[in-house]
Design an enzyme around this catalytic site. Structure first.
Site, mmCIF file in Angstrom:
data_model
loop_
_atom_site.group_PDB
_atom_site.id
_atom_site.type_symbol
_atom_site.label_atom_id
_atom_site.label_comp_id
_atom_site.label_asym_id
_atom_site.label_seq_id
_atom_site.Cartn_x
_atom_site.Cartn_y
_atom_site.Cartn_z
ATOM 1 N N PRO A 75 30.078 71.915 30.402
ATOM 2 C CA PRO A 75 31.302 72.435 31.016
ATOM 3 C C PRO A 75 32.450 71.445 30.764
ATOM 4 O O PRO A 75 32.538 70.414 31.424
ATOM 5 C CB PRO A 75 30.949 72.552 32.503
ATOM 6 N N ASP A 249 32.675 65.870 30.574
ATOM 7 C CA ASP A 249 31.592 66.734 31.047
ATOM 8 C C ASP A 249 31.703 66.807 32.573
ATOM 9 O O ASP A 249 31.447 65.817 33.267
ATOM 10 C CB ASP A 249 30.250 66.111 30.610
ATOM 11 N N HIS A 250 32.078 67.976 33.062
ATOM 12 C CA HIS A 250 32.356 68.101 34.499
ATOM 13 C C HIS A 250 31.082 68.018 35.350
ATOM 14 O O HIS A 250 31.154 67.896 36.572
ATOM 15 C CB HIS A 250 33.107 69.414 34.766
ATOM 16 N N ARG A 251 29.911 68.063 34.704
ATOM 17 C CA ARG A 251 28.680 67.869 35.487
ATOM 18 C C ARG A 251 28.548 66.421 35.918
ATOM 19 O O ARG A 251 27.894 66.106 36.912
ATOM 20 C CB ARG A 251 27.448 68.242 34.636
ATOM 21 N N ILE A 253 31.408 63.983 35.494
ATOM 22 C CA ILE A 253 32.685 63.353 35.855
ATOM 23 C C ILE A 253 33.549 64.360 36.624
ATOM 24 O O ILE A 253 33.713 65.500 36.186
ATOM 25 C CB ILE A 253 33.410 62.897 34.564
#
Ligand code: CAO
Length: 277
Positions: A75, A249-251, A253
């Site tokens: 993501p 990577d929004h998982r 950060i």
């Protein structure tokens, strides 16, 4: 009478749960997870006009498969920031005049600034495992540099960038880009990266969305620096502004951390004396 009854809904739900959502629902994600995409459109383009066919290069096929996986599985969010590099640029020019045998581009300063930001924000110097449950934090600073070659994109890695000075980095950058364009890079030259930089600054553009080079968790895109009027509290002053595009990577950060990383990076580039701290 064509009515949809309770049994029809139950049967439909059951079918979706066991077989995945049919394409007609527009759902790209199957009920059990995973992608359930429509097949790629097959079009006879020659029906519409003259065409030519050209196979993708070996590098394009390999990097394409990696990019597609990374884009689909990570993501991505991209955080934008501008760095004021007016002073940095004056110093870079001076350094260039003193070292005429070396090509010192803004990229070497970006590598240094990225290393400083990775030290301050270790979550960016990490990799997520395949289960998405464990982060490996790295204590070394190997920076991947996207290099454009006639055959496609390659990402050689500058190792231990924290231990190298600007001139050493400039020399190594020259060597790896030449090696890349001469097709002499080995698998070893392209492995072990912690974080990548993709600089399109020599070409142009104002911003873009770089794709993360898995299993890294972030990548910095750099566009072309431009003179802009910047308000200094009293008046607009001409400043050389460098556009930064940080995909993460929004998982791993969160947005606030990414904004802090980008601001810190811009501060380092805005006053490179900070890199000594
Ligand atoms: N703003 C303004 N000017 C810039 C700049 C920036 N952000 N970055 C570089 N420049 C200037 C350089 O100073 C140089 O100027 P001179 O010719 O006057 O010295 C000129 O632009 C060309 O620089 P360069 O591209 O040769 O060198 P570099 O160190 O900036 O980059 C490399 C090296 C290998 C990264 C680059 O050549 C390259 O291949 N870039 C493309 C990467 C890419 O394709 N990324 C996309 C990945 S996604 O598909």
């Amino acid at each position: 009478g064509g009515r949809i009854q309770r049994e029809d809904v139950s049967a439909y739900v059951k079918q979706v749960m066991t077989a995945g959502a049919p394409a007609a629902t527009g759902g790209a994600v199957a009920a059990g997870g995973g992608l359930n995409l429509l097949p790629w459109p097959k079009v006879d383009f020659s029906k519409f006009g003259e065409v030519d066919e050209k196979p993708l290069s070996r590098i394009q096929k390999i990097s394409g498969a990696n990019l597609a996986r990374n884009w689909a599985m990570i993501p991505h969010v991209t955080q934008y920031e501008d760095a004021d590099i007016t002073e940095l640029e004056a110093f870079r020019k001076k350094l260039g005049e003193e070292n005429k045998d070396l090509k010192i581009t803004p990229l070497v300063f970006q590598i240094k600034a990225v290393v400083a930001a990775l030290k301050k924000f270790p979550t960016f110097n990490a990799s997520l495992d395949a289960s998405g449950e464990k982060l490996t934090l790295k204590k070394y600073f190997h920076i991947g540099i996207a290099v454009d070659t006639p055959d496609g994109l390659v990402v050689p890695v500058i190792r231990d960038a924290d231990k190298k000075g600007l001139l050493e980095l400039a020399a190594e950058l020259g060597e790896i880009s030449k090696k890349a364009r001469d097709k002499k890079l080995t698998a070893n030259d392209m492995s072990g990266g912690c974080f990548s930089i993709s600089s399109l600054g020599g070409i142009g553009g104002t911003a873009f969305t770089p794709i993360i080079n898995a299993p890294e968790v972030a990548i910095l895109g750099v566009s072309k620096a431009q003179m802009k009027p910047v308000w200094n509290g009293k008046e607009f002053a001409p400043r050389l502004m460098l556009p930064l595009s940080l995909s993460y990577d929004h998982r791993v950060i969160d947005g606030a951390l990414a904004a802090r990383f980008a601001v810190y990076l811009a501060q380092q580039l805005g006053d490179i004396r900070r890199l000594l701290l």
